[in-house]
Write an enzyme that holds these catalytic residues in place. Structure first.
Site, PDB file in Angstrom:
ATOM      1  N   HIS A 173       2.166  -9.241  12.444  1.00 55.53           N
ATOM      2  CA  HIS A 173       1.715  -8.555  13.637  1.00 55.53           C
ATOM      3  C   HIS A 173       0.189  -8.102  13.493  1.00 55.53           C
ATOM      4  O   HIS A 173      -0.205  -7.846  12.368  1.00 55.53           O
ATOM      5  CB  HIS A 173       2.406  -7.201  14.187  1.00 55.53           C
ATOM      6  CG  HIS A 173       2.572  -6.167  13.156  1.00 55.53           C
ATOM      7  ND1 HIS A 173       1.526  -5.257  13.600  1.00 55.53           N
ATOM      8  CD2 HIS A 173       3.015  -5.692  12.294  1.00 55.53           C
ATOM      9  CE1 HIS A 173       1.428  -4.323  12.540  1.00 55.53           C
ATOM     10  NE2 HIS A 173       2.514  -4.480  11.905  1.00 55.53           N
ATOM     11  N   ASP A 188      -1.693  -3.109   7.353  1.00 51.02           N
ATOM     12  CA  ASP A 188      -0.407  -3.097   7.945  1.00 51.02           C
ATOM     13  C   ASP A 188      -0.910  -3.444   9.275  1.00 51.02           C
ATOM     14  O   ASP A 188      -1.179  -2.592  10.136  1.00 51.02           O
ATOM     15  CB  ASP A 188       0.425  -1.850   7.979  1.00 51.02           C
ATOM     16  CG  ASP A 188       1.686  -1.695   8.871  1.00 51.02           C
ATOM     17  OD1 ASP A 188       1.935  -2.433   9.351  1.00 51.02           O
ATOM     18  OD2 ASP A 188       1.830  -0.718   9.365  1.00 51.02           O
ATOM     19  N   GLU A 193       3.915  -4.677  17.803  1.00 50.95           N
ATOM     20  CA  GLU A 193       4.875  -4.160  17.168  1.00 50.95           C
ATOM     21  C   GLU A 193       4.650  -2.870  16.892  1.00 50.95           C
ATOM     22  O   GLU A 193       5.769  -2.150  16.504  1.00 50.95           O
ATOM     23  CB  GLU A 193       4.301  -5.003  15.644  1.00 50.95           C
ATOM     24  CG  GLU A 193       5.708  -4.756  14.521  1.00 50.95           C
ATOM     25  CD  GLU A 193       5.645  -3.358  13.767  1.00 50.95           C
ATOM     26  OE1 GLU A 193       6.361  -3.160  13.073  1.00 50.95           O
ATOM     27  OE2 GLU A 193       4.509  -2.790  13.921  1.00 50.95           O
ATOM     28  N   GLU A 194       3.406  -2.291  16.707  1.00 56.91           N
ATOM     29  CA  GLU A 194       3.156  -0.806  16.606  1.00 56.91           C
ATOM     30  C   GLU A 194       3.803  -0.147  17.675  1.00 56.91           C
ATOM     31  O   GLU A 194       4.120   1.272  17.367  1.00 56.91           O
ATOM     32  CB  GLU A 194       1.719  -0.375  16.096  1.00 56.91           C
ATOM     33  CG  GLU A 194       1.254  -1.078  14.917  1.00 56.91           C
ATOM     34  CD  GLU A 194       1.662  -0.793  13.371  1.00 56.91           C
ATOM     35  OE1 GLU A 194       2.559   0.450  13.824  1.00 56.91           O
ATOM     36  OE2 GLU A 194       1.399  -0.941  12.750  1.00 56.91           O
TER      37      GLU A 194
END
Length: 346
Positions: A71, A188, A222-223
């Protein structure tokens, strides 16, 4: 494939992605950057209606299709309101650790295309003024953005075009050290996205192809929990490449690829995970197997959405996730090697 010699391209790619602001819901800059890199390498790209970037990679055998995914959306903030003094109150996008944001530089993007710089601060920011400067909570009720413009009132801020719903993007402060560390917010998962784009370069340079047709997807939500809801339904397997956790009760380091056996949504596919462990052992890839206690990925969303495919998750070990993150080239190279082994690239 030269997994060690790719370091300059890998780190340069990571820096390009990390400097493209892209909190969930405001990701076009990072999608454009990833798409441009893939096209420059000779690959076709397409975007889904939802905004994911998809790159098809033909395999040697067309009977099966597998997926890789990372992502490129990140954590961030959004303007919630404007104070009478002209400060911006904010709400979180995803799960940034708010105390780590005290004093961080940021950029505010308006809906009409303007942008402004600012600083995220405690509402008791000065030790010479506030008795609770060191003790006031660092949370949404007690932190705000100071804009780098001459504003003294809510009306002054509104005249700049800033209003509730505008995105506040945090400076990632990306640094690559001579010792091989990548230090930045949002490794990330832009570190993993850089690995997948580097894989495309390695395939091109070696004239190699994966065994099966492969679809690489960069997701953009995604987050906030729904990035993986729309993967192609004809996948046989889906390998999520996301950050590996480093910390208490975990064995992974920043110099390894982490293989996640289970996160807080449940175990990953047993056969697929076992195969990844076997490949790492047989080929001398530095790896660790761990359980992630506070973690979920696009795989959980994909399966809940009805995806009928096996899922596994790997990624480079990342220290201090959702804060000031760090990984090392060794962990990224090990991740690249395990992906190539999984795909049986020749």
């Amino acid at each position: 494939m030269d997994f060690r010699g790719c370091q300059p391209f890998l780190m340069e790619t990571a820096q390009k992605l990390l400097t493209a602001d892209s909190p969930s819901g405001f990701t076009v800059r990072a999608v454009d950057a990833a798409g441009d890199i893939a096209r420059a390498l000779g690959y076709e790209v397409r975007r889904t209606n939802k905004g994911n970037l998809v790159i098809p990679v033909p395999g040697r055998d067309h009977s099966v299709k597998v997926g890789l995914a990372a992502h490129i959306d990140t954590l961030g903030l959004m303007v919630r309101s404007v104070t009478a003094e002209g400060m911006l109150m904010v709400t979180r996008v995803g799960g940034p650790i708010l105390p780590t944001l005290d004093g961080e530089y940021c950029k505010i993007y308006t809906r009409d295309g303007r942008s402004y710089t600012g600083t995220i601060l405690s509402l008791s920011p000065a030790a010479h003024v506030f008795d609770d400067a060191a003790t006031r909570p660092r949370d949404e009720a007690n932190m705000a953005v100071r804009i780098d413009e001459k504003v003294r009132s809510r009306a002054d801020v509104e005249a700049l075009g800033i209003s509730a719903g505008d995105f506040v993007c945090i400076d990632p402060k990306t640094v690559v050290t001579a010792s091989g560390f990548l230090k930045s917010r949002f490794i990330d998962d832009k570190g993993s996205a850089a690995c997948l784009l580097t894989l495309l370069k390695l395939l091109r340079d070696a004239g190699a192809r994966p065994l099966y047709d492969t679809e690489i997807t960069f997701t953009v939500y995604e987050e906030v929990g729904h990035g993986g809801a729309t993967f192609s339904p004809d996948l046989s397997e889906l390998l999520i490449v996301d950050m590996g956790c480093v910390g208490s009760d975990l064995s992974c380091t920043e110099y390894q690829v982490s293989i996640c056996a289970k996160d807080n949504m449940g175990p990953y596919d047993y056969e697929m995970t076992t195969r990844l462990i076997r490949l790492a052992k047989e080929h001398g890839v530095d790896y660790a197997v761990d359980i992630y206690p506070h973690y979920s990925s696009d795989a959980a969303v994909a399966l809940k959405a009805g995806g009928d495919f096996r899922c596994a998750l790997i990624g480079p070990g990342v220290h201090a996730s959702h804060g000031m993150e760090r990984t090392h080239f060794d962990g990224m190279a090990a991740t690249l090697q395990l992906i190539a082994l999984y795909l049986d690239c020749q």
